[in-house]
Design a protein around this motif. Structure first.
Motif, short mmCIF file in Angstrom:
data_model
loop_
_atom_site.label_atom_id
_atom_site.label_comp_id
_atom_site.label_asym_id
_atom_site.label_seq_id
_atom_site.Cartn_x
_atom_site.Cartn_y
_atom_site.Cartn_z
N VAL A 65 0.83 -1.20 0.00
CA VAL A 65 0.00 0.00 0.00
C VAL A 65 0.87 1.26 0.00
N VAL A 66 1.89 1.26 0.85
CA VAL A 66 2.76 2.44 0.95
C VAL A 66 3.60 2.60 -0.31
N PHE A 67 4.21 1.52 -0.77
CA PHE A 67 5.06 1.59 -1.96
C PHE A 67 4.26 2.05 -3.18
N ASP A 68 3.13 1.42 -3.42
CA ASP A 68 2.30 1.80 -4.58
C ASP A 68 1.78 3.23 -4.44
N GLY A 69 1.35 3.59 -3.22
CA GLY A 69 0.77 4.90 -3.01
C GLY A 69 1.77 6.03 -3.17
N ILE A 70 2.95 5.87 -2.62
CA ILE A 70 3.98 6.91 -2.72
C ILE A 70 4.40 7.12 -4.16
N ASN A 71 4.63 6.03 -4.86
CA ASN A 71 5.12 6.14 -6.23
C ASN A 71 4.05 6.61 -7.21
N ALA A 72 2.79 6.63 -6.78
CA ALA A 72 1.71 7.17 -7.61
C ALA A 72 1.57 8.68 -7.44
N ILE A 73 2.25 9.25 -6.44
CA ILE A 73 2.19 10.69 -6.21
C ILE A 73 3.19 11.40 -7.14
N GLU A 74 2.74 12.44 -7.80
CA GLU A 74 3.59 13.18 -8.72
C GLU A 74 4.85 13.69 -8.01
N GLY A 75 6.01 13.36 -8.56
CA GLY A 75 7.27 13.85 -8.02
C GLY A 75 7.81 13.09 -6.84
N ALA A 76 7.11 12.03 -6.39
CA ALA A 76 7.56 11.25 -5.23
C ALA A 76 8.13 9.92 -5.70
N PHE A 77 9.04 9.38 -4.90
CA PHE A 77 9.65 8.09 -5.23
C PHE A 77 10.13 7.40 -3.96
N CYS A 78 9.90 6.10 -3.90
CA CYS A 78 10.55 5.29 -2.86
C CYS A 78 10.85 3.91 -3.45
N PRO A 79 12.01 3.35 -3.12
CA PRO A 79 12.32 1.99 -3.56
C PRO A 79 11.46 1.00 -2.77
N LYS A 80 11.28 -0.19 -3.33
CA LYS A 80 10.47 -1.19 -2.64
C LYS A 80 11.33 -1.92 -1.61
N PRO A 81 11.00 -1.80 -0.34
CA PRO A 81 11.84 -2.42 0.68
C PRO A 81 11.71 -3.94 0.65
#
Length: 343
Positions: free
Chosen positions: A245-261
């Motif tokens: 949920v967090v990984f998909d949600g963050i990376n769907a936000i414009e300009g945001a990025f997080c690697p998948k832990p």
């Protein structure tokens, strides 16, 4: 059967330590009870490890970002932390060996890792640990490993312990805790483990100086060793859902990025913001979305290098899935109106 809450053995109750050896054998780590010192959480175990192996002015290398309290433990022991950078673009993987060698000098006594990692969620592979093994042997360094998130590994990945590396019997020091494994951080029980008899004898002097680890905590921790595998299977499944949920949600936000832990229950995310400290404070003081806001940890607190992590935050996915979805939505809305937005 105890009628008095007495001091335990300074290394911890022998019944608990013997049962711990069975637990470690079940995950491929063969140790004896006298190679374990029970501590008041992993925090005290790290202090024992640092104080037993380094003198004031000695140096320890830690890939950053790293758990902020390592700085405090090092300060307590008079030890200097030498950070080397890992980067969000490659998921915070182990820095190249050349980066370690740049900072190794006559005062360097060890390398510290957290595996899986807090704050990044990165899981070091066996191959990466072998690189650290070669460094430890080449320069005769201690390899300290905080492995409290061992049970939290995802996508079929398995955890490799530094205690499973061949030829490092005198170099490895394992730090462990019941806090994360059983969601029992208030119990305050951890341990320091090493096959190095001299190190353990020195650590025992510090253990004797503080008398004993918590009595009731040891009873609870010993009982927890009987928790069935089905509990951990259910917990891991839940945390995997939260992670997604967090990984998909963050990376769907414009300009945001997080690697998948691959492990633990944290992510470090890069956001389109000017300053993480200001943004996190703004969220708490000046923003709400439908009467709610989100609390994040500025990643700057996990870097020892000044100015690093300015656009990064750490997110801990310890809430349930529905609350995490609402939190990600709240964050998305906040980023649309934050005065320091960089897009």
């Amino acid at each position: 059967d105890q009628k008095v809450v007495a001091y335990s053995h300074s290394a911890g109750n022998i019944s608990y330590r013997e049962k711990l050896t069975d637990y470690y054998k079940s995950i491929g780590i063969d140790i004896s009870a006298d190679q374990i010192i029970v501590a008041a959480g992993a925090s005290e175990a790290i202090l024992f490890a640092f104080q037993s192996t380094m003198d004031p002015g000695d140096e320890i290398i830690i890939p950053e970002p790293f758990y902020a309290n390592y700085n405090g433990f090092a300060t307590n022991a008079g030890v200097v932390v030498r950070p080397i950078p890992s980067f969000i673009d490659d998921g915070f993987s182990l820095p190249p060996i050349a980066e370690f060698e740049k900072v190794i000098n006559e005062k360097t006594k060890g390398i510290m890792i957290c595996n899986p990692n807090n704050p990044t969620g990165y899981l070091y592979s066996k191959e990466e640990l072998e690189v650290l093994r070669e460094l430890a042997l080449k320069y005769d360094l201690y390899l300290y490993a905080d492995e409290v998130y061992r049970e939290f590994c995802y996508d079929g990945h398995s955890h490799t312990s530094v205690m499973q590396l061949e030829g490092l019997e005198n170099n490895t020091i394992l730090i462990d805790s019941v806090s994360k494994r059983y969601s029992a951080c208030g119990v305050r029980i951890g341990c320091m483990i090493s096959r190095n008899a001299e190190v353990m004898a020195t650590a025992m002097k510090f253990a004797q100086a503080r008398l004993s680890p918590p009595s009731f905590g040891q009873v609870a921790a010993e009982a927890a060793l009987a928790v069935p595998k089905s509990y951990f299977d259910a917990v891991l499944k839940e945390y995997d859902a939260r992670r997604n949920v967090v990984f998909d949600g963050i990376n769907a936000i414009e300009g945001a990025f997080c690697p998948k832990p691959k492990g633990a229950f944290y992510v470090v995310a890069a956001l389109p913001i000017d300053n993480a400290d200001k943004f996190c404070q703004w969220l708490l003081e000046d923003f709400d979305y439908n009467g709610a806001t989100v609390m994040l940890a500025p990643a700057t607190g996990f870097y020892a290098t000044e100015g690093a992590g300015q656009n990064q935050v750490r997110i801990s996915y310890v809430l349930n899935v529905d609350d995490l979805r609402a939190s990600v939505k709240c964050l998305e809305e906040a980023l649309k109106v934050y005065p320091g937005r960089t897009l």
